[in-house]
Design a protein around this motif. Structure first.
Motif, PDB file in Angstrom:
ATOM      1  N   GLY A 174      -0.103  -2.157  -5.048  1.00  0.00           N
ATOM      2  CA  GLY A 174      -0.504  -3.376  -5.735  1.00  0.00           C
ATOM      3  C   GLY A 174      -0.174  -4.599  -4.915  1.00  0.00           C
ATOM      4  N   TRP A 175      -0.278  -5.757  -5.548  1.00  0.00           N
ATOM      5  CA  TRP A 175      -0.016  -7.014  -4.860  1.00  0.00           C
ATOM      6  C   TRP A 175       0.659  -8.000  -5.807  1.00  0.00           C
ATOM      7  CZ3 TRP A 175      -2.360 -10.983  -7.426  1.00  0.00           C
ATOM      8  CH2 TRP A 175      -3.493 -10.697  -8.196  1.00  0.00           C
ATOM      9  N   SER A 176       1.376  -8.931  -5.224  1.00  0.00           N
ATOM     10  CA  SER A 176       1.930 -10.076  -5.946  1.00  0.00           C
ATOM     11  C   SER A 176       1.557 -11.327  -5.173  1.00  0.00           C
ATOM     12  CB  SER A 176       3.450  -9.976  -6.082  1.00  0.00           C
ATOM     13  OG  SER A 176       3.828  -8.829  -6.825  1.00  0.00           O
ATOM     14  N   ALA A 177       1.135 -12.373  -5.894  1.00  0.00           N
ATOM     15  CA  ALA A 177       0.713 -13.614  -5.262  1.00  0.00           C
ATOM     16  C   ALA A 177       1.631 -14.755  -5.687  1.00  0.00           C
ATOM     17  CB  ALA A 177      -0.733 -13.947  -5.640  1.00  0.00           C
ATOM     18  N   ILE A 178       1.970 -15.600  -4.700  1.00  0.00           N
ATOM     19  CA  ILE A 178       2.828 -16.751  -4.971  1.00  0.00           C
ATOM     20  C   ILE A 178       2.189 -18.009  -4.395  1.00  0.00           C
ATOM     21  CG2 ILE A 178       4.902 -15.303  -4.906  1.00  0.00           C
ATOM     22  CD1 ILE A 178       5.577 -16.641  -2.178  1.00  0.00           C
ATOM     23  N   LEU A 179       2.578 -19.146  -4.942  1.00  0.00           N
ATOM     24  CA  LEU A 179       2.265 -20.448  -4.374  1.00  0.00           C
ATOM     25  C   LEU A 179       3.584 -21.133  -4.063  1.00  0.00           C
ATOM     26  CD1 LEU A 179      -0.567 -21.676  -6.785  1.00  0.00           C
ATOM     27  CD2 LEU A 179      -0.838 -20.588  -4.550  1.00  0.00           C
ATOM     28  N   THR A 184       0.825  -1.213   0.000  1.00  0.00           N
ATOM     29  CA  THR A 184       0.000   0.000   0.000  1.00  0.00           C
ATOM     30  C   THR A 184       0.857   1.261   0.000  1.00  0.00           C
ATOM     31  OG1 THR A 184      -0.136  -0.039   2.419  1.00  0.00           O
ATOM     32  CG2 THR A 184      -1.882  -1.170   1.196  1.00  0.00           C
ATOM     33  N   GLU A 185       2.141   1.099  -0.241  1.00  0.00           N
ATOM     34  CA  GLU A 185       3.060   2.234  -0.230  1.00  0.00           C
ATOM     35  C   GLU A 185       3.341   2.713  -1.646  1.00  0.00           C
ATOM     36  OE1 GLU A 185       6.249   1.911   2.837  1.00  0.00           O
ATOM     37  OE2 GLU A 185       5.600  -0.183   2.907  1.00  0.00           O
ATOM     38  N   GLU A 186       4.093   3.811  -1.727  1.00  0.00           N
ATOM     39  CA  GLU A 186       4.362   4.435  -3.020  1.00  0.00           C
ATOM     40  C   GLU A 186       5.664   3.949  -3.644  1.00  0.00           C
ATOM     41  OE1 GLU A 186       2.237   6.344  -4.605  1.00  0.00           O
ATOM     42  OE2 GLU A 186       0.821   6.192  -2.933  1.00  0.00           O
TER      43      GLU A 186
END
Length: 547
Positions: free
Chosen positions: A485-490, A436-438
């Motif tokens: 943004g976000w990043s998703a991992i498995l 949520t940061e810049e």
């Protein structure tokens, strides 16, 4: 450092591996003395951290499954550790070399690391993990070559080059001065870097990379800096991406490649131009002031530089970088370090056992000091390593499951802690990194690769799973998370031990953006995890205990 390993050396590695087929995996022995020493990458003298008098440190070249025995002698005036970025340390987090697993090597003492490049090939590096030692040097390349019986998905290159690229600071004693800046009660933060280095040299001071016209060469690039993202490009030449942190991607040609803090990759360059000298350019990304370092790709026999300006940097902003990241795809048919194809593991068909949504943050604490946190918990390094506290059942050290799996509602005021999340061996876990940061974030997990199944904007929620790549997502050990943004991992938790999950931006790691995962099973066996080493250094509350 810049020249490729000569053909006889590469042949020697291959012959050694072939001759030992069916025998015990070979051992490679190193003795490294760590000292302070003068260095001048910026043209003025700074206090660097040297290994055997070298900056950067010695390069390790080995073969899959080699056993590495590295005796580190600490001649500094404070404790010291090395960690092996991207080496999975199978069943052996005792050798990971971070503050949660190992006591620092005391001044005047030594510690011998013993670990195996088990079932791995590719481009890795090592660096000092305590305090801000990394800011002064002590880092180097660790390249793992394939066994002759296991092909890589491209013809053998004519040679390979190693590029250690990273931001560098102008302090007289970088590790001490920058640490004071971060500890400052006025909300300390790092100053802007003064330069970008390629193999320890700024501007155009790096030794040239020398190749023959018509040959194809492998460039191994690691971002060993404290925090800056970099972009790498070669004047007049295409970059064919062939490795991302020990795994093989679908091969695509790029004009340039972004490499974020803690990341590594390798690409092929064919010397198909006129025999001249061409610029190898690295520049910072997403910074207020762009820093550039230039090395030279020298065609053997060339007597002039290629005409024209340096190749330009990619467009500003994050969109181009995000598009490139999404273009990386796992090569399903290529073998990795083992004979089975990478794609034989159908990760997308495995149900997840739990989800962790980890939000980074930075704020000032009650004393006005800047702290970074994960889910509102800022990690404080204890005097007793977590691995020792777990091994000896020492109370009052570990904050078991002391970090929420997901923040609900507004972010809480960060608190200090030593969180360790308990997970079962062979769990299959979804982790979402929320930013949520810049500024861009970079996250690393010791002991594992993971599949980067998605990048997205805004706040992650469960409906985002519909966008995941569950077929050929790129596997790696360090992932960037774009601003807001976000990043998703498995990740498949098949490696028992105590593993550090941290920001790869070293100031944020130092200020608390990290935690540990304890992957465990009650079935205690050497087939799951090795015993504590006989030479393990004991400290803190474990100092007087037997091994």
């Amino acid at each position: 450092m810049a020249a490729p390993p000569p053909a006889p050396f590469l042949l020697l590695l291959a012959v050694a591996a072939a001759s030992l087929a069916g025998a015990d995996d070979p051992y490679r022995y190193f003795t490294w003395t760590v000292t302070y020493g003068p260095i001048s990458p910026l043209g003025t003298t700074q206090q660097g951290i040297l290994i055997n008098g070298q900056f950067p440190g010695p390069r390790i070249d080995c073969v899959t499954n080699d056993n590495l025995v590295v005796n580190v002698v600490n001649s500094l005036d404070e404790p010291f550790l090395l960690t092996w970025n991207g080496v999975k340390q199978r069943k052996n987090s005792w050798q990971d070399g971070v503050a949660g697993t190992n006591c620092g090597i005391p001044p005047g003492a030594n510690y011998t690391y013993r670990f195996q490049a088990k079932d791995q090939i590719g481009t890795f590096f090592y660096f000092p993990s305590l305090a801000l030692h990394r800011a002064a040097g002590g880092f180097g390349a660790l390249n793992v070559y394939q066994r002759p019986a296991i092909p890589v998905p491209y013809p053998p290159p004519a040679g390979d080059f190693t590029l250690l690229v990273g931001d560098w600071y102008a302090a007289a004693s970088p590790h001490a001065d920058l640490r004071r800046a971060l500890d400052d009660g006025g909300g300390g933060a790092l100053p802007p870097p003064a330069a970008l280095l390629i193999n320890g040299a700024a501007a155009s001071g790096a030794a040239p990379f020398v190749g023959a016209q018509g040959g194809t060469y492998l460039f191994r690039v690691s971002n060993i800096g404290l925090r800056a993202s970099v972009n790498v490009r070669v004047q007049g030449h295409a970059l064919r991406l062939v490795e991302v942190e020990g795994t093989h991607p679908v091969q695509s040609a790029y004009d340039s490649l972004d490499v974020h803090a803690g990341q590594s990759l390798a690409f092929l360059v064919t010397l198909d131009q006129a025999p001249l000298d061409y610029a190898v350019v690295a520049s910072t990304r997403f910074a207020a002031a762009e820093l550039t370092a230039v090395a030279t790709l020298h065609y053997a026999g060339a007597t002039a530089r290629a005409p024209g300006p340096l190749p330009p940097a990619p467009p500003p902003g994050y969109g181009w970088s995000l598009g490139q990241a999404r273009s990386f795809r796992w090569n399903l048919t290529a073998s990795a370090a083992r004979p089975n194809p990478q794609g034989s593991f159908h990760y997308g068909a495995i149900p997840t056992s739990r989800t962790l949504v980890l939000a980074s943050s930075a704020s000032l604490d009650g004393a006005g000091r800047r702290r970074c946190a994960v889910n509102a918990v800022s990690f404080v390094v204890p005097d007793t390593p977590l691995k020792l506290a777990d091994r000896y059942d020492i109370a009052g050290v570990i904050d078991w499951d002391g970090l929420p799996a997901r923040l609900d509602g507004a972010a809480a005021v960060p608190r200090a802690g030593t969180p360790v999340l308990r997970l079962g061996l062979h769990e299959f876990v979804e982790v979402v990194f929320q930013n949520t940061e810049e500024e861009l974030q970079s996250w690393h997990l010791d002991g594992y690769d993971f599949w980067v199944v998605g990048y997205g904007d805004g706040q992650w929620n469960e409906t985002q799973r519909q966008t995941y790549n569950l077929v050929d997502a790129q596997a790696r050990h360090t992932v960037q998370v774009y601003p807001n943004g976000w990043s998703a991992i498995l990740v498949s938790l098949d490696n028992q031990g105590m593993w550090n999950l941290r920001s790869a931006m070293w100031d944020r790691q130092y200020l608390g953006q990290q935690l540990y995962l304890r992957v465990w099973t009650p079935e205690q066996s050497l087939s799951n995890e090795y015993a504590i080493p006989a030479n393990a250094i004991l400290c803190g509350k474990a100092a007087a205990l037997p091994h």
